[in-house]
Design a protein around this motif. Structure first.
Motif, PDB file in Angstrom:
ATOM      1  N   ILE A  69      26.145  10.524  -4.210  1.00  0.00           N
ATOM      2  CA  ILE A  69      25.088   9.392  -4.184  1.00  0.00           C
ATOM      3  C   ILE A  69      24.207   9.489  -5.050  1.00  0.00           C
ATOM      4  O   ILE A  69      23.536  10.295  -5.846  1.00  0.00           O
ATOM      5  CB  ILE A  69      24.308   9.748  -2.617  1.00  0.00           C
ATOM      6  N   LEU A  70      24.043   7.990  -5.600  1.00  0.00           N
ATOM      7  CA  LEU A  70      22.967   7.985  -6.639  1.00  0.00           C
ATOM      8  C   LEU A  70      21.454   7.642  -6.114  1.00  0.00           C
ATOM      9  O   LEU A  70      21.212   6.974  -5.200  1.00  0.00           O
ATOM     10  CB  LEU A  70      23.414   6.229  -7.240  1.00  0.00           C
ATOM     11  N   THR A  71      20.631   8.781  -6.618  1.00  0.00           N
ATOM     12  CA  THR A  71      19.246   8.653  -6.263  1.00  0.00           C
ATOM     13  C   THR A  71      18.286   8.143  -7.251  1.00  0.00           C
ATOM     14  O   THR A  71      18.378   8.286  -8.353  1.00  0.00           O
ATOM     15  CB  THR A  71      18.947   9.896  -5.858  1.00  0.00           C
ATOM     16  N   PRO A  72      17.458   7.329  -6.671  1.00  0.00           N
ATOM     17  CA  PRO A  72      16.595   6.643  -7.624  1.00  0.00           C
ATOM     18  C   PRO A  72      15.287   7.620  -8.173  1.00  0.00           C
ATOM     19  O   PRO A  72      14.884   8.329  -7.324  1.00  0.00           O
ATOM     20  CB  PRO A  72      15.721   5.352  -7.003  1.00  0.00           C
ATOM     21  N   PRO A  73      14.675   7.422  -9.072  1.00  0.00           N
ATOM     22  CA  PRO A  73      13.621   8.194  -9.556  1.00  0.00           C
ATOM     23  C   PRO A  73      12.511   8.148  -8.469  1.00  0.00           C
ATOM     24  O   PRO A  73      12.308   6.863  -8.140  1.00  0.00           O
ATOM     25  CB  PRO A  73      13.092   8.055 -10.837  1.00  0.00           C
ATOM     26  N   LYS A  74      11.575   9.233  -8.355  1.00  0.00           N
ATOM     27  CA  LYS A  74      10.587   9.032  -7.500  1.00  0.00           C
ATOM     28  C   LYS A  74       9.248   8.472  -8.288  1.00  0.00           C
ATOM     29  O   LYS A  74       8.985   8.852  -9.333  1.00  0.00           O
ATOM     30  CB  LYS A  74      10.248  10.515  -7.076  1.00  0.00           C
ATOM     31  N   LEU A  75       8.786   7.322  -7.783  1.00  0.00           N
ATOM     32  CA  LEU A  75       7.844   6.835  -8.358  1.00  0.00           C
ATOM     33  C   LEU A  75       6.221   7.387  -7.943  1.00  0.00           C
ATOM     34  O   LEU A  75       6.396   7.727  -6.652  1.00  0.00           O
ATOM     35  CB  LEU A  75       7.916   5.452  -8.322  1.00  0.00           C
ATOM     36  N   SER A  76       5.328   7.349  -8.584  1.00  0.00           N
ATOM     37  CA  SER A  76       4.556   8.226  -8.303  1.00  0.00           C
ATOM     38  C   SER A  76       3.427   7.411  -7.366  1.00  0.00           C
ATOM     39  O   SER A  76       2.631   7.789  -6.576  1.00  0.00           O
ATOM     40  CB  SER A  76       3.571   8.898  -9.377  1.00  0.00           C
ATOM     41  N   SER A  77       3.344   6.217  -7.425  1.00  0.00           N
ATOM     42  CA  SER A  77       2.552   5.237  -7.038  1.00  0.00           C
ATOM     43  C   SER A  77       3.013   4.481  -5.732  1.00  0.00           C
ATOM     44  O   SER A  77       3.874   3.517  -5.916  1.00  0.00           O
ATOM     45  CB  SER A  77       1.871   4.450  -7.921  1.00  0.00           C
ATOM     46  N   ILE A  78       2.359   5.087  -4.538  1.00  0.00           N
ATOM     47  CA  ILE A  78       3.053   4.541  -3.148  1.00  0.00           C
ATOM     48  C   ILE A  78       1.658   3.661  -2.401  1.00  0.00           C
ATOM     49  O   ILE A  78       0.881   4.696  -2.322  1.00  0.00           O
ATOM     50  CB  ILE A  78       3.585   5.365  -2.311  1.00  0.00           C
ATOM     51  N   ASN A  79       1.564   2.664  -2.200  1.00  0.00           N
ATOM     52  CA  ASN A  79       0.487   2.079  -1.504  1.00  0.00           C
ATOM     53  C   ASN A  79       1.030   1.642  -0.373  1.00  0.00           C
ATOM     54  O   ASN A  79       2.219   0.887  -0.097  1.00  0.00           O
ATOM     55  CB  ASN A  79      -0.093   1.009  -2.088  1.00  0.00           C
ATOM     56  N   LEU A  80       0.229   1.764   0.689  1.00  0.00           N
ATOM     57  CA  LEU A  80       0.786   0.924   2.058  1.00  0.00           C
ATOM     58  C   LEU A  80      -0.317   0.198   2.735  1.00  0.00           C
ATOM     59  O   LEU A  80      -1.497   0.886   2.892  1.00  0.00           O
ATOM     60  CB  LEU A  80       1.072   2.226   3.065  1.00  0.00           C
ATOM     61  N   ALA A  81      -0.152  -0.897   3.283  1.00  0.00           N
ATOM     62  CA  ALA A  81      -1.254  -1.634   3.968  1.00  0.00           C
ATOM     63  C   ALA A  81      -0.703  -1.898   5.555  1.00  0.00           C
ATOM     64  O   ALA A  81       0.526  -1.929   5.707  1.00  0.00           O
ATOM     65  CB  ALA A  81      -1.403  -3.071   3.525  1.00  0.00           C
ATOM     66  N   PHE A  82      -1.673  -1.637   6.491  1.00  0.00           N
ATOM     67  CA  PHE A  82      -1.210  -1.943   7.820  1.00  0.00           C
ATOM     68  C   PHE A  82      -2.146  -3.449   8.269  1.00  0.00           C
ATOM     69  O   PHE A  82      -3.373  -3.456   8.149  1.00  0.00           O
ATOM     70  CB  PHE A  82      -1.604  -0.925   8.651  1.00  0.00           C
ATOM     71  N   LEU A  83      -1.297  -4.382   8.646  1.00  0.00           N
ATOM     72  CA  LEU A  83      -1.858  -5.731   8.749  1.00  0.00           C
ATOM     73  C   LEU A  83      -1.786  -6.283  10.114  1.00  0.00           C
ATOM     74  O   LEU A  83      -0.953  -5.996  10.772  1.00  0.00           O
ATOM     75  CB  LEU A  83      -1.444  -6.642   7.690  1.00  0.00           C
ATOM     76  N   ALA A  84      -2.660  -7.231  10.478  1.00  0.00           N
ATOM     77  CA  ALA A  84      -2.513  -7.884  11.632  1.00  0.00           C
ATOM     78  C   ALA A  84      -2.159  -9.118  11.390  1.00  0.00           C
ATOM     79  O   ALA A  84      -2.803  -9.726  10.412  1.00  0.00           O
ATOM     80  CB  ALA A  84      -3.794  -7.706  12.512  1.00  0.00           C
ATOM     81  N   CYS A  85      -1.529  -9.947  12.464  1.00  0.00           N
ATOM     82  CA  CYS A  85      -1.263 -11.523  12.011  1.00  0.00           C
ATOM     83  C   CYS A  85      -1.244 -12.144  13.200  1.00  0.00           C
ATOM     84  O   CYS A  85      -1.101 -11.412  14.258  1.00  0.00           O
ATOM     85  CB  CYS A  85       0.282 -11.593  11.490  1.00  0.00           C
ATOM     86  N   LYS A  86      -1.630 -13.484  13.167  1.00  0.00           N
ATOM     87  CA  LYS A  86      -2.002 -14.017  14.572  1.00  0.00           C
ATOM     88  C   LYS A  86      -0.653 -14.292  15.285  1.00  0.00           C
ATOM     89  O   LYS A  86      -0.733 -14.532  16.438  1.00  0.00           O
ATOM     90  CB  LYS A  86      -2.938 -15.098  14.394  1.00  0.00           C
ATOM     91  N   ASP A  87       0.393 -14.828  14.362  1.00  0.00           N
ATOM     92  CA  ASP A  87       1.618 -15.228  14.927  1.00  0.00           C
ATOM     93  C   ASP A  87       2.769 -14.859  14.173  1.00  0.00           C
ATOM     94  O   ASP A  87       2.564 -14.439  12.842  1.00  0.00           O
ATOM     95  CB  ASP A  87       1.623 -16.827  15.307  1.00  0.00           C
ATOM     96  N   TYR A  88       4.079 -15.233  14.769  1.00  0.00           N
ATOM     97  CA  TYR A  88       5.007 -14.738  14.199  1.00  0.00           C
ATOM     98  C   TYR A  88       5.555 -15.497  12.656  1.00  0.00           C
ATOM     99  O   TYR A  88       5.896 -15.105  11.981  1.00  0.00           O
ATOM    100  CB  TYR A  88       6.545 -14.805  14.789  1.00  0.00           C
ATOM    101  N   PHE A  89       5.166 -16.693  12.697  1.00  0.00           N
ATOM    102  CA  PHE A  89       4.999 -17.694  11.492  1.00  0.00           C
ATOM    103  C   PHE A  89       4.522 -17.042  10.375  1.00  0.00           C
ATOM    104  O   PHE A  89       4.846 -17.129   9.309  1.00  0.00           O
ATOM    105  CB  PHE A  89       4.580 -19.065  11.988  1.00  0.00           C
ATOM    106  N   SER A  90       3.165 -16.397  10.810  1.00  0.00           N
ATOM    107  CA  SER A  90       2.308 -15.845   9.647  1.00  0.00           C
ATOM    108  C   SER A  90       3.095 -14.618   9.080  1.00  0.00           C
ATOM    109  O   SER A  90       3.093 -14.277   7.911  1.00  0.00           O
ATOM    110  CB  SER A  90       1.104 -15.238  10.222  1.00  0.00           C
ATOM    111  N   CYS A  91       3.827 -13.883   9.793  1.00  0.00           N
ATOM    112  CA  CYS A  91       4.550 -12.799   9.461  1.00  0.00           C
ATOM    113  C   CYS A  91       5.496 -13.107   8.518  1.00  0.00           C
ATOM    114  O   CYS A  91       5.770 -12.534   7.500  1.00  0.00           O
ATOM    115  CB  CYS A  91       5.190 -12.088  10.736  1.00  0.00           C
TER     116      CYS A  91
END
Ligand SMILES: Cc1cc2nc3c(=O)[nH]c(=O)nc-3n(C[C@H](O)[C@H](O)[C@H](O)COP(=O)(O)OP(=O)(O)OC[C@H]3O[C@@H](n4cnc5c(N)ncnc54)[C@H](O)[C@@H]3O)c2cc1C
Lengths: 251, 600
Positions: B278-300
């Motif tokens: 299996i081909l594995t990608p390099p581990k990149l050090s910078s990971i960011n995560l946002a948890f967001l709220a949307c009012k409707d599916y269209f916005s998502c």
């Protein structure tokens, strides 16, 4: 009343620590750095006190290289009003940190200085005590509950001690160091991240504060703790007793 | 759309009464059981009832062409594997017989734990000669009932084959045995500065061989793509014991057919995967995560489009969940807190970026989020400041499956649909089921993959009848796939025709026969059933379109000259892959008859 909070940039709590091959320290390059979790708790407590109307301003302070600004940004995004970055070498020992904090307290004159009980990188658990000594302020360490009385200028602190809880009344100004159960820190929300963009981070040097950074400590070598040996599964109680007796010498 | 579903090659046999009668019917008892269903289905004239998962085990009959395990067999396996790796112990077997969702339960009496390819080969060779059915098992976290026996199939678990064979730190190519647990591989790679190209909630238990066999998608798909691209080579053992060495470590190899691709996603029906490259990608050090709220599916949806445009080079996950899913997690999982209290929003989105420059990536993400918030696409949101916070956001998304398990019965559908239509199905299902069921939509929005989940206090056939085949028809009608990443397994074996043309399915059947002529590998699932729906469609069309009353009579359903009006229900049954024979059961108000034939 102002509250000053010390926040330290450390290797993220969830990162597996690796010792550098030359044993001069732990690997920090390409490693995720975050705010020390106890400092997060300290900042959260300061923000709650301010939100309860018992303080007017929360100032976050961090010491170390330029990247500490990222940690301060996190503090500002959580809700601190402004920040001070003391530009200093990467390795600072608790006494130097305490002296710098004292110098800053002399300038800012906060009514409360809140710190984490320890930083998770060196686990020293000394800075809060040292700075209280230098300032000659009362100290409430390992706080799991803090109640402020604005009129009497008193802080009542529940401390987590070996035998259970101890309650102290401290006259303000005072130093408090936080334990894990004090609160659950908030997340940085987008509106607060946006607001933080316009908040000020002031940069000072130890020189400007008239603090000389020196240490009487010499780092000889950093090594990993010995690896735990794999356990064995015994097939019977008799074998267990035999092993406890003859291998482990328990009895 | 099934008008031409079946070609004429069945018809002559079908019309040939003699042929019908020649066929053996080990189904006498089965007919008796069916009477129970008759009452419930009165009025649904001509309606063909598709076998569905909750009643699957009840309705499928053990294929009589398979042998039953005997003491000599066990003795033989012990000679191959040694006493210790031949497991007959009740406790271990009872775990191995039940799937992760506790929905499918087999009654296997034997679990084998080979330690080498050679042992797998000897096991299969023997099973094939004895016609003992086999179910290959990995971490047993599959969600469609593919990893557990239906009857008494011998379980071959790859867990003991868990060595890492080699890792090339320059190319990132990892070669390992199939039984390696995904999370262990990921930790191994982390030390070398690499990551696995896939990540999923079951990582602590699922094995790479299982991932390959189900062509698992998961959370990094949007960034690193499918296993069809990342798997560079495989070693697999065919049903007759032949070891296929396709364990290449080349990114480019255009010499003949790329046969390893057949094993990726074939759910153990073509062979047992023993080694993987299996081909594995390099581990990149910078990971960011946002948890967001949307009012409707269209916005998502709009947010996804914008994120692809503005965060393209660092975007590594784009997941969504609806209000109901969030509520499920908050109610049933301990220690999970709502990142955006106190309100509940209609939709939540997780956006993850992975790159190489921490401050650049973070700034880029924040700028994007702030713009989207000003533009109204995001109602509120939080950005993880450390790994712990990131884990607690992921816990919400990854914990939905677990929370649903705690809430009671769950009907799970894993669908690929055009992003803009995706949530409409959830809304329609909600209307359809009313307050008796909680309908949830979440999934890998970035890959247009919806997980539609319906939670009720207990399994109920009437609820199921409301859901299926509606959900499949709807998906098929929008040219979606009825199984985006979980596979067919036992749950959806019959439903393949909703997503694949009959020509394709026929070719699959030929491939299955070529690879596993006795049909011993993972029977009753995936490829096994594939002829069956076509027959039913043929019959269905035959009766509805061409069939006059006389031809109904030819079906064997004669009842004093009263025909078509009285056929109130038909149940079909695919008897044996090897015999290529089928049985159809026609139920009228007066009788219950079976008809059968042989597919040429
Ligand atoms: C909490 C949770 C989250 C999940 N999230 C995702 C997700 O995000 N994306 C996704 O795609 N899937 C997801 N899944 C389902 C996914 O298919 C499985 O988790 C995983 O890929 C299966 O691996 P396993 O080792 O458990 O295989 P098993 O469940 O043991 O087997 C799965 C199938 O593969 C066959 N098989 C297993 N090993 C071999 C082998 N060595 N050779 C031949 N056939 C074999 C089995 O016969 C069976 O048909 C999730 C499951 C759970 C429980």
């Amino acid at each position: 009343m102002k509250i000053m909070v010390a926040v330290k940039r450390v290797i993220d709590y969830a990162v597996k620590i690796r010792v550098k091959p030359d044993k001069t320290g732990v690997e920090t390059s390409n490693v995720k750095m975050s705010m020390n979790p106890f400092c997060e708790i300290a900042l959260e407590e300061a923000l709650r006190i301010k939100e309860a109307g018992l303080a007017s301003e929360v100032i976050a302070v961090s010491m170390g290289p330029t990247q500490c600004v990222d940690t301060l940004r996190t503090g500002l995004a959580m809700g601190a009003d402004r920040a001070i970055h003391v530009d200093a070498p990467a390795t600072l020992y608790p006494l130097s940190v305490a002296k710098i904090l004292k110098a800053l307290v002399d300038i800012e004159k906060p009514g409360l200085l809140i710190l984490g009980k320890q930083a998770i990188d060196d686990d020293c658990n000394q800075t809060g005590q040292m700075v209280a000594g230098l300032l000659k302020w009362p100290q409430g360490t390992f706080a799991s509950k803090v109640v402020l009385d604005k009129e009497k200028q008193v802080a009542t602190v529940d401390r987590e001690v070996d035998g259970g809880l101890e309650t102290l009344c401290l006259d303000l100004p005072a130093v408090i160091t936080t334990d894990l159960r004090l609160n659950q820190p908030r997340y940085a929300t987008l509106p607060n991240i946006m607001k933080a963009k316009s908040k000020v981070i002031k940069k000072v040097t130890p020189d400007e504060l008239n603090v000389e950074i020196k240490s009487d400590l010499e780092l000889v070598q950093v090594t990993e703790p010995p690896k735990r040996k794999a356990g064995v599964i015994v097939s019977s109680v008799d074998e267990l007793i035999d092993k406890l007796k003859n291998d482990a010498h328990v009895f | 759309m099934y008008q031409q579903a079946f070609s004429t090659n069945v018809k002559p046999h079908f019309e040939n009464q003699k042929n019908v009668e020649l066929c053996c019917h080990p189904l006498r008892d089965y007919i008796g059981n069916l009477q129970v269903f008759v009452a419930r289905n009165v009025g649904q004239t001509y309606k063909i009832h598709y076998r569905s998962f909750s009643s699957a085990a009840k309705l499928i009959q053990r294929n009589p062409s398979f042998s039953t395990l005997n003491a000599d067999d066990v003795k033989h396996f012990k000679e191959i594997l040694g006493e210790k790796n031949v497991i007959e112990d009740e406790d271990t077997l009872s775990t191995a017989n039940v799937d992760w969702m506790r929905k499918y339960k087999g009654s296997s009496k034997l679990l084998l734990q080979p330690r080498s390819t050679e042992e797998v080969s000897q096991i299969l060779k023997y099973c094939n000669s004895r016609r003992l059915a086999v179910v290959p098992q990995g971490g047993n976290t599959g969600l469609v009932g593919g990893s557990v026996p239906v009857f008494d199939e011998v379980i071959v678990n790859l867990g003991s084959m868990n060595s890492i064979i080699s890792f090339d730190e320059v190319s990132g190519i990892l070669v390992c045995e199939a039984g390696c647990i995904l999370e262990n591989l990921d930790s191994f790679l982390a030390n070398k500065g690499f990551i696995m190209p896939l990540d999923l909630g079951a990582k602590g238990s699922c094995q790479i061989g299982g991932n390959v066999s189900t062509n698992a998608g998961g959370l990094r798909f949007v960034r690193y793509g499918s296993l069809h691209g990342n798997i560079l080579g495989l070693e697999a053992v065919l049903a007759n014991g032949t070891v296929l060495d396709m364990l290449g470590t080349l990114r480019k190899d255009n010499t003949g057919y790329d046969l390893k691709q057949l094993f990726i996603g074939s759910e153990g029906s073509l062979g047992i995967v023993t080694k993987v490259s299996i081909l594995t990608p390099p581990k990149l050090s910078s990971i960011n995560l946002a948890f967001l709220a949307c009012k409707d599916y269209f916005s998502c949806q709009k947010l996804l489009l914008e994120a692809k445009r503005k965060l393209g080079e660092v975007l590594s996950a784009f997941e969504f969940l609806d209000n109901q899913s969030m509520d499920m997690v908050l109610t049933h999982l301990e220690g999970v807190r709502n990142p955006l209290p106190p309100s509940m929003y209609n939709f939540y989105v997780l956006i993850e970026t992975t790159g190489s420059d921490e401050s650049y990536d973070k700034e880029k993400l924040e700028a994007f989020l702030l713009r989207s918030m000003e533009g109204g696409l995001i109602s509120d949101g939080v950005v993880a400041q450390d790994i712990n916070q990131a884990s607690s956001f992921w816990r919400i998304r990854e914990g939905i499956t677990e929370a649903l398990m705690k809430a009671g019965a769950v009907y799970k559908y894993d669908l690929s649909l055009p992003v803009e239509k995706m949530y409409k199905l959830v809304e329609e299902m909600r209307l359809r089921l009313g307050p008796s069921a909680k309908v949830m939509g979440y999934g890998h929005l970035g890959d247009a993959n919806l997980h539609l989940n319906i939670s009720t206090s207990q399994y109920d056939d009437t609820v199921l009848a409301q859901i299926e085949p509606f959900v499949y028809e709807w998906t098929s009608g929008h040219r979606g796939s009825i199984s985006a990443e979980h596979g067919l397994g036992l749950m959806k074996a019959n439903e393949i025709h909703y997503s694949k043309s009959s020509e394709t399915v026929q070719l699959m059947a030929s491939i299955k026969k070529l690879f596993d002529s006795n049909g011993i590998l993972n029977p009753y699932k995936s490829a096994e059933f594939i002829i069956f729906p076509e027959i039913s469609h043929f019959l269905f069309n035959y009766i509805e379109c061409e069939g006059n009353q006389d031809s109904i009579a030819e079906l064997g359903q004669t009842n004093n000259g009263k025909y078509a009006e009285e056929v109130i229900w038909m149940e079909n049954f695919y008897l044996s892959y090897q015999l290529r024979s089928w049985v159809l059961i026609v139920i009228t108000s007066h009788s219950c008859k079976e008809v059968s034939g042989i597919v040429s």
